[in-house]
Design an enzyme around this catalytic site. Sequence first.
Site, mmCIF file in Angstrom:
data_model
loop_
_atom_site.group_PDB
_atom_site.id
_atom_site.type_symbol
_atom_site.label_atom_id
_atom_site.label_comp_id
_atom_site.label_asym_id
_atom_site.label_seq_id
_atom_site.Cartn_x
_atom_site.Cartn_y
_atom_site.Cartn_z
ATOM 1 N N THR A 71 0.840 -1.209 0.000
ATOM 2 C CA THR A 71 0.000 0.000 0.000
ATOM 3 C C THR A 71 0.869 1.251 0.000
ATOM 4 O OG1 THR A 71 -1.863 -1.094 1.076
ATOM 5 C CG2 THR A 71 -1.735 1.303 1.275
ATOM 6 N N ASN A 150 -6.768 -9.490 -6.552
ATOM 7 C CA ASN A 150 -6.778 -10.047 -5.205
ATOM 8 C C ASN A 150 -8.099 -10.700 -4.813
ATOM 9 O OD1 ASN A 150 -7.766 -7.220 -5.144
ATOM 10 N ND2 ASN A 150 -8.082 -7.643 -2.975
ATOM 11 N N GLN A 178 -0.118 -9.865 -5.258
ATOM 12 C CA GLN A 178 -0.609 -11.238 -5.132
ATOM 13 C C GLN A 178 0.233 -12.260 -5.895
ATOM 14 O OE1 GLN A 178 -2.943 -12.458 -3.189
ATOM 15 N NE2 GLN A 178 -3.730 -10.529 -2.403
ATOM 16 N N SER A 198 4.355 -7.199 -0.916
ATOM 17 C CA SER A 198 4.217 -7.237 0.545
ATOM 18 C C SER A 198 4.645 -8.609 1.037
ATOM 19 C CB SER A 198 2.765 -6.999 0.979
ATOM 20 O OG SER A 198 2.451 -5.629 1.036
ATOM 21 N N ALA A 199 5.515 -8.640 2.040
ATOM 22 C CA ALA A 199 6.071 -9.906 2.520
ATOM 23 C C ALA A 199 5.006 -10.844 3.073
ATOM 24 C CB ALA A 199 7.125 -9.627 3.592
ATOM 25 N N HIS A 200 3.975 -10.301 3.709
ATOM 26 C CA HIS A 200 3.000 -11.168 4.367
ATOM 27 C C HIS A 200 2.107 -11.922 3.387
ATOM 28 C CE1 HIS A 200 -0.846 -8.736 4.181
ATOM 29 N NE2 HIS A 200 0.036 -7.829 3.779
ATOM 30 N N THR A 236 14.069 5.033 9.833
ATOM 31 C CA THR A 236 14.887 3.884 10.225
ATOM 32 C C THR A 236 14.278 2.590 9.699
ATOM 33 O OG1 THR A 236 15.575 5.025 12.237
ATOM 34 C CG2 THR A 236 15.891 2.644 12.176
ATOM 35 N N CYS A 329 -9.468 -5.651 3.030
ATOM 36 C CA CYS A 329 -9.796 -4.229 3.212
ATOM 37 C C CYS A 329 -11.291 -3.994 3.113
ATOM 38 C CB CYS A 329 -9.057 -3.391 2.171
ATOM 39 S SG CYS A 329 -7.264 -3.508 2.326
#
Length: 390
Positions: A71, A150, A178, A198-200, A236, A329
Amino acid sequence: MNVYCDNAATTALDRDVLEAMMPYLTRYYGNPSSSHFYGQTVREAIYKARETVANHLNVTPGQTFFTSGATEALNIILSGAIETFGVQHVITSPIEHKAVLEPLNQLVKAKKITLSLVNIDEKGNIDFNHLERLLRLPLKSLVSLAHGNNEIGNLNDLTHIGALSQAFKALFLADTTQTIGKLPIDLQTIPVDFVVGSAHKFHGPKGVGFAYIRNPRGFKALTFGGAQESGIRPGTENTPNIIGMAKALEISYRDLRINQKHIAFVKNRLIARLPSTVMGDIKFNGESDSLEKSLYTILNVAFPNLNSSESLVSQLNLYGVAVSGGSACSNLHTSHSHVLTALQTNLELENVRFSFSKYNTPADVDYILQSLKNIYQNDRQVAAKSLVHA
């Protein structure tokens, strides 16, 4: 028995990924911007993680930037492309993720761009003749289309879209959220200017993702306050999650063929057995029942309504089966799925998305089928008793 079948929303963290992350949660805790040993050690680990992500996409580390997820990456790219490359016109589709559509609507309100929605058919496939007509407009354009949808899993041909965009000197942003880790993506052979991940979504940690920018020189930042990520995404770095994402991507591509074959088998088992399990007509939304035209991880099904007016998603949840009625979402709100609305799907039916991962099994499918059978049988019995008493 519990069955998790909402992997398009998020996936379980791979244990090997957690193991790779742990030292950077405990032992190696230095700030990567610090010049001492603690910081240098972490900075080197981040660079190696960047190399890992870049190598799997066949790009250079200098084109790869870490973010909090897809996002944020999409917002950075959409806003940055306007400021950096003078984009005046964005072409997208009505079934894109809201992480694309909502930033674009804000940019329209700010009068920074004009927005065009390419036509789609009743299955969600892009009208390429219309796309070409939109690209012929005398404006600097950016095309933003998902590789894999998605909600319904539809796949777009990135090479074709990219070549068409190049022919009209337009930029191309491919939302690969996706598909990263699930399909091979070689960015040296695909004519695309931006991708995100996105890693998840591929068994990595939540809260970390990346943006690929083909030409990052002078790219305008969305936020300010630091030189991290070449100033494109200051702040960071989330070191443990970055390490975890790189490890998750490495595992995903190492085991890609095995996982693809396994997950496709699981999905096909559900496709084949659903019609005889549910007494009533079912319909597969979009191209989700086609392994050639859709992701092997997503199946979107329109079920008959329950007489009780209960939500089928809620009823499955009572049986320990986790699915969704659309994207994660959209499930936060009571409104209908904008994807299924654009497809003119009957929104009064029970539209359910099943999404699979390497951890799903044929036994999971059999339990889902038995749960559906029980739900509809119980519903009919209750309805019949109501008629008798009436």
